[in-house]
Structure formats: structure tokens, C-alpha cells
Design an enzyme around this catalytic site. Structure first.
Site, PDB file in Angstrom:
ATOM      1  N   CYS A 191       0.834  -1.200   0.000  1.00 34.63           N
ATOM      2  CA  CYS A 191       0.000   0.000   0.000  1.00 34.63           C
ATOM      3  C   CYS A 191       0.877   1.261   0.000  1.00 34.63           C
ATOM      4  O   CYS A 191       1.574   1.499  -0.969  1.00 34.63           O
ATOM      5  CB  CYS A 191      -0.968  -0.039   1.174  1.00 34.63           C
ATOM      6  SG  CYS A 191      -2.372   1.075   0.979  1.00 34.63           S
ATOM      7  N   HIS A 227      -3.582  -5.625   0.984  1.00 35.03           N
ATOM      8  CA  HIS A 227      -2.982  -5.891   2.293  1.00 35.03           C
ATOM      9  C   HIS A 227      -3.027  -7.379   2.651  1.00 35.03           C
ATOM     10  O   HIS A 227      -3.973  -7.819   3.301  1.00 35.03           O
ATOM     11  CB  HIS A 227      -3.737  -5.115   3.369  1.00 35.03           C
ATOM     12  CG  HIS A 227      -3.509  -3.645   3.324  1.00 35.03           C
ATOM     13  ND1 HIS A 227      -2.437  -3.047   3.954  1.00 35.03           N
ATOM     14  CD2 HIS A 227      -4.204  -2.656   2.723  1.00 35.03           C
ATOM     15  CE1 HIS A 227      -2.494  -1.737   3.745  1.00 35.03           C
ATOM     16  NE2 HIS A 227      -3.543  -1.467   2.995  1.00 35.03           N
ATOM     17  N   GLU A 277      -1.383  -8.805   4.914  1.00 38.48           N
ATOM     18  CA  GLU A 277      -1.249  -8.955   6.367  1.00 38.48           C
ATOM     19  C   GLU A 277      -2.595  -8.873   7.084  1.00 38.48           C
ATOM     20  O   GLU A 277      -2.689  -9.210   8.260  1.00 38.48           O
ATOM     21  CB  GLU A 277      -0.276  -7.895   6.923  1.00 38.48           C
ATOM     22  CG  GLU A 277      -0.815  -6.473   7.067  1.00 38.48           C
ATOM     23  CD  GLU A 277      -0.820  -5.658   5.777  1.00 38.48           C
ATOM     24  OE1 GLU A 277      -0.616  -6.246   4.702  1.00 38.48           O
ATOM     25  OE2 GLU A 277      -1.043  -4.431   5.850  1.00 38.48           O
TER      26      GLU A 277
END
EC number: 6.3.5.3
Lengths: 229, 79
Positions: free
Chosen positions: A86, A203, A205
């Protein structure tokens, strides 16, 4: 595996990134403040997401010129793996480690939702735990993720297999709707020429544990850990 | 010496903000308006008094930081 997470003012995704790395088997990541000028010997450098410097001038532009980035660029050029997610992807582009530009989303809206990505190649240290053609579901949260590159750069990226992730439908087909930010060629993530620097807008994660609704993102972290072993 | 740097998206790069402004102008009745492009203006002051040297400095600033030359072009006006 040892890893370092670079922290710029305005970054807010470093803790989730550290958690994802730990879950995949990394040692506790070292958090490195942007004013530092050196990095410890690590197997991975991560630039997490957020809003460094309030996105002033251009997203990632100010962070890319901060003191620690000279060291990040030097390590990347020496072969250390680097992951930018990002705002981290935007910083890598502004620092010249990845080609192209990330512009305002096509429809001028901040997009915060799950998207599907096609894993276009598992022949990378970041995706070896997936199969080529896998479709994974991970969230995006950005206002400026509209990837742009000139025709020659696009041809080179495509020809070299450096477009690692593309926005797609759940069944893996490509459509304008699936490519909500308007990126050229549905580009969601790209590799540098040497294959050690990956930048991506979504993302991974955020999808590493069942309570997050999906664990599709964990493969990236497991891939990095297994490649470093 | 003062310099004004005007930064706009290059021709051929889609400018969705410019398009949105153009649409709003049309809806206000400014029918003939076209090719609206939005950019940014950066004003700065330099100790340099030589115009050529000042221009060279600001150009270097544009190339290194102020503009992203992949998608943006810039114009320097010394004032």
C-alpha cells in the site's frame, strides 16, 4: 528469519505486519524509525501501509527521501528482499526501486473492501507457497492505487513475468469491475528486475488468521520465510 | 528570487479530477469548456540572483522531488 519494518510518521500498519510475519515464523521484527541511517543484517525489509507524511505532495514522495531510504535502496540493490504494501508500494515507486506510478483511483474514491487477486507467478520468493493461477481474497484500502506505466515498461513487466498479482473476479476472470482503481492491465503487485523487491497495493497482512475472515494472505509471508530458510 | 512551479498531469494521462471539474462546469451551464486539467502550484524563494542558475536549481528540484515525471510535467516561472 530476521526482518525489519521501516516506520515513517503517519504509517499505521506496522503492528499487523509484524504479527503476520511472526505467525509465518519470522523472529520478532525490528522496527526502524525513518531517521535512522543504517539497518541491521536482515532477511527482509518491509515498508508497511499507512499515510506517511499525510500523503503530502504525492503519496510516498516525502518518505522516499527520508534518511533511512538511502540504506533501504542500498540493501535492495545488494539483494536483500524488500516488501512494500500500500503506502509502502507507493514509497518504493517514489524511491525508484519499482517502475511506474500510482495515481488517484479512477473513480476518485477511497476504496476499502475485499478484492480478488490472481497469483500470476509462483516463481518468486514472495509467492512460492501459492500455485500460479491461484485466486486469493485480500482487502484494499487506498485512494491512490491506480497503477500507471508507459507502454514499454508495461510490455517489459509483462514479458518478464514481473506482474505478480492482478485484480480479478472470484473465478479468476478479468473485468473492469474487478479492477476498481483503474490500474493498467489490472496490475495489483509488481516485482523489480532482480526479483527481490515486491510492491503491492492490497494488504495480505490483513488476511492471515481465521477471525479476519480469510487466511489467503498468509502464503506471502510463509513464502518469504521459506525462501529465507 | 521567487519561482512558481506549475505541475500538471502529462497529456495522455487520464486526469479524473479534471474530468470531474469539467462535468461540474457543464452542469453549471458552461457548455463549451473542455480539456480541464487540475494541477498544483508550488511557490518558492531562492537566495540565487542569477536567473539561469535559479532556473537550473528549480529544474533539479522538479526532477528530484517536486514532480513525478512518469506522469507529470512541470513549468517554471521565475518572478
Amino acid at each position: 528469519m530476521k526482518s525489519a519494518i521501516i516506520l515513517f510518521p503517519g504509517i499505521n500498519r506496522e503492528r499487523d505486519m509484524a504479527r503476520a510475519l511472526r505467525l509465518a515464523g519470522s523472529e520478532e521484527p525490528v522496527i526502524v524509525w525513518h531517521k535512522e541511517t543504517s539497518l541491521p543484517q536482515v532477511d527482509l525489509i518491509v515498508l508497511p501501509g499507512g499515510f506517511s507524511y499525510g500523503d503530502y505532495l504525492r503519496c510516498g514522495a516525502i518518505a522516499a527521501r527520508s534518511p533511512i531510504m538511502r540504506e533501504v535502496v542500498a540493501k535492495a540493490e545488494a539483494g536483500t528482499p524488500v516488501l512494500g504494501v500500500c503506502n509502502g508500494f507507493q514509497i518504493l515507486i517514489e524511491a525508484g526501486l519499482l517502475p511506474g506510478a500510482l495515481m488517484r483511483n479512477r473513480e476518485l474514491k477511497f476504496i476499502c473492501r475485499d478484492v480478488h487477486l490472481k497469483v500470476e507467478s509462483n516463481d518468486t520468493r514472495f509467492t512460492r507457497q501459492y500455485a500460479t493461477g491461484d485466486v486469493i481474497r485480500v482487502p484494499v484500502a487506498h485512494g491512490e492505487g491506480n497503477y500507471f506505466a508507459d507502454d514499454e515498461t508495461r510490455r517489459r513487466l509483462d514479458g518478464d513475468g514481473r506482474i505478480v498479482f492482478r485484480y480479478c473476479e472470484a473465478d479468476g476472470s478479468f473485468s473492469t469491475e474487478a479492477n476498481r482503481n483503474g490500474s493498467v492491465d489490472n496490475v495489483a503487485g509488481i516485482l523489480n528486475e532482480r526479483g527481490n523487491v515486491l510492491g503491492m497495493m492490497p494488504h495480505p497482512e490483513d488476511h492471515v488468521e481465521p477471525h479476519q475472515g480469510s487466511t489467503d494472505g498468509v502464503g506471502i509471508f510463509r513464502s518469504i520465510v521459506s525462501a529465507a530458510a | 528570487m521567487k519561482a512558481n512551479v506549475t505541475i500538471t498531469l502529462k497529456k495522455g494521462v487520464l486526469d479524473p479530477q479534471g474530468k470531474a471539474i469539467e462535468g461540474a462546469l457543464h452542469s453549471l451551464g458552461f457548455d463549451g469548456v473542455e480539456n480541464v486539467r487540475q494541477g498544483k502550484l508550488i511557490e518558492l524563494e531562492l537566495p540565487e540572483t542569477d536567473r539561469e542558475a535559479a532556473r537550473a536549481q528549480v529544474e533539479a528540484m522538479c526532477e528530484k522531488l517536486l514532480a513525478n515525471t512518469v506522469i507529470e510535467s512541470y513549468r517554471i516561472d521565475l518572478v
